[in-house]
Design a protein around this motif. Structure first.
Motif, short mmCIF file in Angstrom:
data_model
loop_
_atom_site.label_atom_id
_atom_site.label_comp_id
_atom_site.label_asym_id
_atom_site.label_seq_id
_atom_site.Cartn_x
_atom_site.Cartn_y
_atom_site.Cartn_z
N LYS A 34 -21.46 -20.71 4.50
CA LYS A 34 -20.70 -20.66 5.75
C LYS A 34 -19.29 -21.24 5.64
O LYS A 34 -18.50 -21.13 6.56
CB LYS A 34 -21.47 -21.34 6.88
N ASN A 35 -18.93 -21.84 4.51
CA ASN A 35 -17.64 -22.50 4.38
C ASN A 35 -16.66 -21.83 3.44
O ASN A 35 -15.51 -22.25 3.36
CB ASN A 35 -17.83 -23.95 3.92
N LEU A 36 -17.08 -20.82 2.68
CA LEU A 36 -16.20 -20.19 1.71
C LEU A 36 -16.25 -18.67 1.87
O LEU A 36 -17.32 -18.07 1.83
CB LEU A 36 -16.62 -20.56 0.28
N THR A 37 -15.07 -18.06 2.06
CA THR A 37 -14.96 -16.62 2.20
C THR A 37 -14.00 -16.09 1.14
O THR A 37 -12.88 -16.59 1.01
CB THR A 37 -14.45 -16.22 3.60
N LEU A 38 -14.43 -15.10 0.39
CA LEU A 38 -13.60 -14.44 -0.62
C LEU A 38 -13.18 -13.07 -0.08
O LEU A 38 -13.97 -12.40 0.59
CB LEU A 38 -14.36 -14.27 -1.93
N SER A 39 -11.96 -12.66 -0.38
CA SER A 39 -11.45 -11.38 0.09
C SER A 39 -10.89 -10.57 -1.07
O SER A 39 -10.31 -11.14 -2.00
CB SER A 39 -10.31 -11.59 1.09
N TYR A 40 -11.04 -9.26 -0.97
CA TYR A 40 -10.40 -8.35 -1.93
C TYR A 40 -9.89 -7.14 -1.15
O TYR A 40 -10.58 -6.62 -0.27
CB TYR A 40 -11.38 -7.88 -3.01
N ARG A 41 -8.68 -6.70 -1.46
CA ARG A 41 -8.11 -5.50 -0.87
C ARG A 41 -7.41 -4.69 -1.97
O ARG A 41 -6.78 -5.26 -2.85
CB ARG A 41 -7.05 -5.83 0.19
N HIS A 42 -7.53 -3.39 -1.88
CA HIS A 42 -6.80 -2.49 -2.78
C HIS A 42 -6.07 -1.48 -1.90
O HIS A 42 -6.65 -0.91 -0.98
CB HIS A 42 -7.74 -1.76 -3.74
N ALA A 43 -4.79 -1.25 -2.19
CA ALA A 43 -4.01 -0.28 -1.44
C ALA A 43 -3.21 0.56 -2.42
O ALA A 43 -2.75 0.07 -3.44
CB ALA A 43 -3.07 -1.00 -0.49
N ARG A 44 -3.08 1.84 -2.07
CA ARG A 44 -2.28 2.74 -2.91
C ARG A 44 -1.54 3.72 -2.02
O ARG A 44 -2.14 4.45 -1.23
CB ARG A 44 -3.18 3.52 -3.87
N LEU A 45 -0.22 3.67 -2.12
CA LEU A 45 0.62 4.65 -1.46
C LEU A 45 0.97 5.67 -2.54
O LEU A 45 1.71 5.37 -3.48
CB LEU A 45 1.88 3.98 -0.89
N ASP A 46 0.39 6.85 -2.42
CA ASP A 46 0.43 7.86 -3.48
C ASP A 46 1.84 8.08 -4.03
O ASP A 46 2.79 8.28 -3.29
CB ASP A 46 -0.12 9.18 -2.94
N GLU A 47 1.95 8.00 -5.34
CA GLU A 47 3.18 8.22 -6.11
C GLU A 47 4.26 7.16 -5.87
O GLU A 47 5.38 7.32 -6.32
CB GLU A 47 3.74 9.62 -5.85
N ILE A 48 3.94 6.08 -5.15
CA ILE A 48 4.94 5.04 -4.91
C ILE A 48 4.48 3.68 -5.42
O ILE A 48 5.16 3.06 -6.23
CB ILE A 48 5.34 4.98 -3.43
N TYR A 49 3.35 3.17 -4.96
CA TYR A 49 2.89 1.87 -5.44
C TYR A 49 1.38 1.72 -5.27
O TYR A 49 0.75 2.45 -4.52
CB TYR A 49 3.62 0.71 -4.76
N GLN A 50 0.84 0.72 -5.98
CA GLN A 50 -0.54 0.29 -5.74
C GLN A 50 -0.58 -1.23 -5.80
O GLN A 50 0.21 -1.86 -6.49
CB GLN A 50 -1.52 0.92 -6.71
N GLN A 51 -1.49 -1.82 -5.01
CA GLN A 51 -1.61 -3.27 -4.92
C GLN A 51 -3.06 -3.69 -4.97
O GLN A 51 -3.95 -2.98 -4.52
CB GLN A 51 -1.06 -3.78 -3.58
N ASN A 52 -3.26 -4.91 -5.51
CA ASN A 52 -4.55 -5.57 -5.47
C ASN A 52 -4.33 -6.96 -4.89
O ASN A 52 -3.42 -7.67 -5.31
CB ASN A 52 -5.15 -5.67 -6.86
#
Length: 196
Positions: A34-52
């Protein structure tokens, strides 16, 4: 009819005319107890950038109050150029008072890209984060808030904040990578509803 998606280009960071028809986003949070939360996100704007994006929030009792360290890391690649962002916040709440201090470092070949009209999810908590994402920028902030629910006025929060960015590399069209923009400082006392 639809509008193509573009990336934001404040301070001439990117070519704002680059556009895409496709944006993919996925991610989630996982609670380890109940005290620790981990997050992950991946995003990709086609032909421009990707992020993690990786993040962690740990909450625990400390003294008479509650402590909340938050860390975040983001890695972005844009057409062969990379950017890394790492940040850490430490918040402490006692009664209606909450104080948060944080620091973040950006490094890499360029600023961190994000979609025009949006606000990136970083460590500054409801601030103008997009102003502090330049290549090699060092960002610090202090946020104090008072929740008036502690004196029976629920829904009202007073906030004062100080934010500063230094060591900013500008694009070549603004004088080259060796010229530094003066630091930006924002102080923002506000009264806001629970949405703050």
């Amino acid at each position: 009819m639809y509008q193509k998606i573009t990336i934001a280009g404040p301070n001439g960071r990117f070519d704002g005319t680059a556009d895409s028809d496709e944006f993919l986003f996925l991610g989630g949070d996982y609670a380890l107890g109940k005290n620790l939360t981990l997050s992950y996100r991946h995003a990709r704007l086609d032909e421009i950038y990707q992020q993690n994006y990786l993040g962690a929030i740990h909450q625990f009792k400390w003294g008479g109050g509650n402590s909340r360290p938050t860390s975040a890391g983001c890695s972005a690649t844009r057409r062969g150029r990379a950017n890394q962002y790492v940040g850490l916040n430490f918040g402490y709440k006692l009664g209606g008072h909450r104080l948060t201090v944080g620091k973040a470092l950006s490094s890499g070949d360029s600023a961190m890209p994000y979609i025009a009209g949006s606000e990136p999810h970083l460590i500054s908590e409801y601030a103008i984060s997009s102003e502090f994402l330049s290549a090699d920028e060092h960002f610090r902030h202090v946020r104090y808030e008072y929740d008036f629910a502690a004196v029976r006025l629920p829904g009202l929060i007073g906030v004062a904040r100080f934010m500063k960015g230094t060591n900013i590399d500008l694009p070549e069209r603004y004088g080259g990578r060796t010229r530094k923009r003066p630091s930006a400082t924002w102080t923002c006392p506000t009264w806001c509803s629970r949405a703050c």
